[in-house]
Write an enzyme that holds these catalytic residues in place. Structure first.
Site, mmCIF file in Angstrom:
data_model
loop_
_atom_site.group_PDB
_atom_site.id
_atom_site.type_symbol
_atom_site.label_atom_id
_atom_site.label_comp_id
_atom_site.label_asym_id
_atom_site.label_seq_id
_atom_site.Cartn_x
_atom_site.Cartn_y
_atom_site.Cartn_z
ATOM 1 N N ASP A 20 0.862 -1.193 0.000
ATOM 2 C CA ASP A 20 0.000 0.000 0.000
ATOM 3 C C ASP A 20 0.897 1.242 0.000
ATOM 4 O OD1 ASP A 20 -3.158 0.784 1.272
ATOM 5 O OD2 ASP A 20 -1.564 2.286 1.100
ATOM 6 N N ASP A 133 -3.919 2.237 -5.141
ATOM 7 C CA ASP A 133 -2.589 2.214 -4.525
ATOM 8 C C ASP A 133 -2.324 0.989 -3.665
ATOM 9 O OD1 ASP A 133 -3.918 2.777 -2.107
ATOM 10 O OD2 ASP A 133 -2.259 4.016 -1.420
ATOM 11 N N GLU A 134 -3.120 -0.068 -3.843
ATOM 12 C CA GLU A 134 -2.833 -1.242 -3.025
ATOM 13 C C GLU A 134 -3.076 -2.541 -3.797
ATOM 14 O OE1 GLU A 134 -5.520 -2.320 0.264
ATOM 15 O OE2 GLU A 134 -6.812 -0.710 -0.430
HETATM 16 P P1 TTP Z 1 -5.208 5.217 1.105
HETATM 17 O O1 TTP Z 1 -4.211 4.166 0.796
HETATM 18 O O2 TTP Z 1 -6.304 4.906 2.047
HETATM 19 O O3 TTP Z 1 -4.472 6.479 1.726
HETATM 20 P P2 TTP Z 1 -3.074 7.102 1.358
HETATM 21 O O4 TTP Z 1 -2.337 6.284 0.373
HETATM 22 O O5 TTP Z 1 -3.282 8.516 0.961
HETATM 23 O O6 TTP Z 1 -2.335 7.120 2.746
HETATM 24 P P3 TTP Z 1 -1.736 5.875 3.549
HETATM 25 O O7 TTP Z 1 -1.968 4.653 2.739
HETATM 26 O O8 TTP Z 1 -0.280 6.209 3.697
HETATM 27 O O9 TTP Z 1 -2.455 5.876 4.842
HETATM 28 O O10 TTP Z 1 -5.854 5.741 -0.216
HETATM 29 C C1 TTP Z 1 -5.145 5.847 -1.450
HETATM 30 C C2 TTP Z 1 -5.574 7.093 -2.193
HETATM 31 O O11 TTP Z 1 -6.970 7.099 -2.405
HETATM 32 C C3 TTP Z 1 -5.261 8.369 -1.443
HETATM 33 O O12 TTP Z 1 -3.940 8.840 -1.678
HETATM 34 C C4 TTP Z 1 -6.318 9.297 -1.952
HETATM 35 C C5 TTP Z 1 -7.490 8.425 -2.297
HETATM 36 N N1 TTP Z 1 -8.530 8.524 -1.259
HETATM 37 C C6 TTP Z 1 -9.577 9.431 -1.449
HETATM 38 O O13 TTP Z 1 -9.663 10.083 -2.493
HETATM 39 N N2 TTP Z 1 -10.516 9.550 -0.479
HETATM 40 C C7 TTP Z 1 -10.466 8.855 0.694
HETATM 41 O O14 TTP Z 1 -11.335 9.021 1.564
HETATM 42 C C8 TTP Z 1 -9.382 7.931 0.891
HETATM 43 C C9 TTP Z 1 -9.282 7.142 2.165
HETATM 44 C C10 TTP Z 1 -8.440 7.802 -0.109
HETATM 45 MG MG MG Z 2 -2.094 4.194 0.648
#
Ligand code: TTP
Ligand code: MG
Length: 430
Positions: A20, A133-134
């Site tokens: 992730d 992103d995962e």
């Molecule tokens: P996440 O992997 O949940 O968050 P992140 O990568 O920004 O942070 P981390 O993993 O380090 O905690 O989500 C991936 C992307 O999805 C994030 O960069 C932006 C988008 N996203 C939104 O647009 N709205 C949201 O509510 C969430 C949770 C994520």
């Molecule tokens: Mg992330």
């Protein structure tokens, strides 16, 4: 595990990685605008002066220290962390406590995500992408627990060096533990949870971290005095079933580290497979054949329950340390014939008669689901049988201790494909 083990098969020993990216949209913005590195950065919509509403997509870890988080109204984010350009002009604002705001540019983030996914596909045999992103990776065939940390560190380095964004990686024997592990030490995390440690790893975590437990279930569990995964693991299954139905038992199993889901690529299954490792590599032909028979039966059974006919039957043979060999034979047309799966698989195995083998698999591919639909129109042959679609939900019918090599990306490239009419061609084993 709760599920029964097929006779003659060893305990499933999978290595699952969850990858992730850290503050992904913000990381992408920083890649093309390096001056934003190390700064509090918010990516979202609706923060321009003429816009009144919008939400935060993500915040850099520096911005999170001010309390800014995903899904927060942008107005709230601006209260916590003023825009840098405004703070520079306002005498009452401190520029050192201000941040940068950027609008969402999904096309760009998708192109960056594509670069990461290419690396993942090259790294693992099976990749399940779950969001931008995962992804989950089944890396059972490419890494041992001893080398798991080093393998993950190499993957992280490779992503950072060639794509310019940072990934957190979790490794565990199950999908749900791997996901929690990747989140456990963010950002730049690398957490390995070895088999036997899963329950202990989960125990102190809040129930929300258990797969399948959302905020509503967590609130209800709290009223029952269950706040940690450990408490959920120890809870009376009957009580949970009364409160949540079958799902109650299921979340309890997850809390106990029991999660038999296979990492399968998204979409319709292109193939169905079962594989199984020997405790120790063996060159005893009868032992291997016995295992292949068991696997052939399990695969044919699975195909039957999915109402899938198959035109190609194949095997995988892994020799020490990790060399994958795949062989397949195509039939003139799709069949549903368990005995043929067994005989073709055993026939293909002949080539490896004297070979030391650590793992074998049987696969049917070139699937045809039309006959199944026909059958259910014609009569009641399939009545009462559960659908066994590969989904994110626990695959209860799959609770044999057998792995899968469904939809593999054929790390070894080509496979020899014999055809019944004598033609031999090269083809990818998918
Ligand atoms: P996440 O992997 O949940 O968050 P992140 O990568 O920004 O942070 P981390 O993993 O380090 O905690 O989500 C991936 C992307 O999805 C994030 O960069 C932006 C988008 N996203 C939104 O647009 N709205 C949201 O509510 C969430 C949770 C994520
Ligand atoms: Mg992330």
């Amino acid at each position: 595990m709760d599920g029964q083990r097929l006779p003659g098969t060893s305990r499933r020993e999978r290595v699952v990685a969850h990858v992730d990216m850290d503050c992904f949209y913000a990381a992408c913005e920083r890649r093309r605008e390096p001056a934003l590195r190390g700064e509090p950065l918010v990516v979202g919509m609706g923060y321009e002066p003429d816009e009144s509403h919008g939400a935060v997509a993500t915040a850099s870890y520096e911005a999170r220290e001010y309390g800014v988080e995903s899904a927060m109204p942008i107005s709230e984010a601006l209260d916590l962390l003023p825009r840098n350009v405004e703070a520079a002009e306002a005498p009452d604002l401190d520029i050192s406590d201000a941040g940068f705001y950027r609008p969402v540019d999904l096309d760009y983030y998708e192109s960056v995500a594509g670069e990461v996914k290419t690396i993942l596909q090259e790294t693992a045999e099976t990749v399940r992408e779950v969001s931008i992103d995962e992804a989950y990776l089944d890396v059972t065939d490419v890494v041992e627990w001893d080398g798991a940390r080093e393998w993950a560190a190499t993957l992280k380095d490779r992503i950072e060096a060639s794509v310019g964004v940072v990934a957190s990686v979790g490794l565990a024997p199950t999908m749900s533990a791997a996901k929690v592990a990747s989140d456990y030490d963010k950002p730049d995390g690398l957490v390995v949870v070895e088999p036997g440690e899963v329950r202990e790893f989960f125990a102190p975590l809040p129930v929300e971290d258990v797969h399948g437990v959302g905020p509503v279930t967590a609130r209800e569990l709290a009223t029952m005095g269950i706040e940690t995964a450990g408490e959920l693991a120890d809870a009376d299954p009957e009580l949970l079933a009364d409160a949540f139905g079958e799902r109650g038992r299921e979340i309890r199993r997850f809390a106990r580290g029991e999660d038999d889901r296979d990492v399968t690529p998204k979409g319709d299954p292109k193939s169905l497979s079962r594989e199984s490792a020997f405790t120790e590599a063996t060159d005893d032909g009868e032992t291997v054949r016995r295992r292949v028979r068991t696997l052939a039966e399990a695969v044919a059974d699975r195909a039957q329950r999915q109402e899938a006919r198959y035109q190609t039957i194949g095997i995988k043979v892994v020799t020490p340390p990790f060399e994958r060999n795949t062989r397949a034979r195509s039939l003139p047309g799709p069949v549903e014939d368990p005995e043929l799966v067994e005989s073709v698989a055993l026939d293909l195995l002949e080539e490896f008669a004297e070979t030391e083998i650590r793992k074998v698999g049987v696969r049917v591919s070139n699937l045809d689901f039309s006959a199944g639909q026909q059958a259910s129109l014609d009569g009641f042959e399939s009545a009462g049988e559960e659908s066994a679609e590969p989904t994110d939900s626990p695959d209860t019918e799959g609770q044999t201790d057998l792995g899968t090599f469904d939809g593999s990306t054929a790390a070894d490239g080509a496979t020899r494909l014999d055809t019944m009419n004598g033609q031999t061609t090269l083809d990818e084993f998918r």
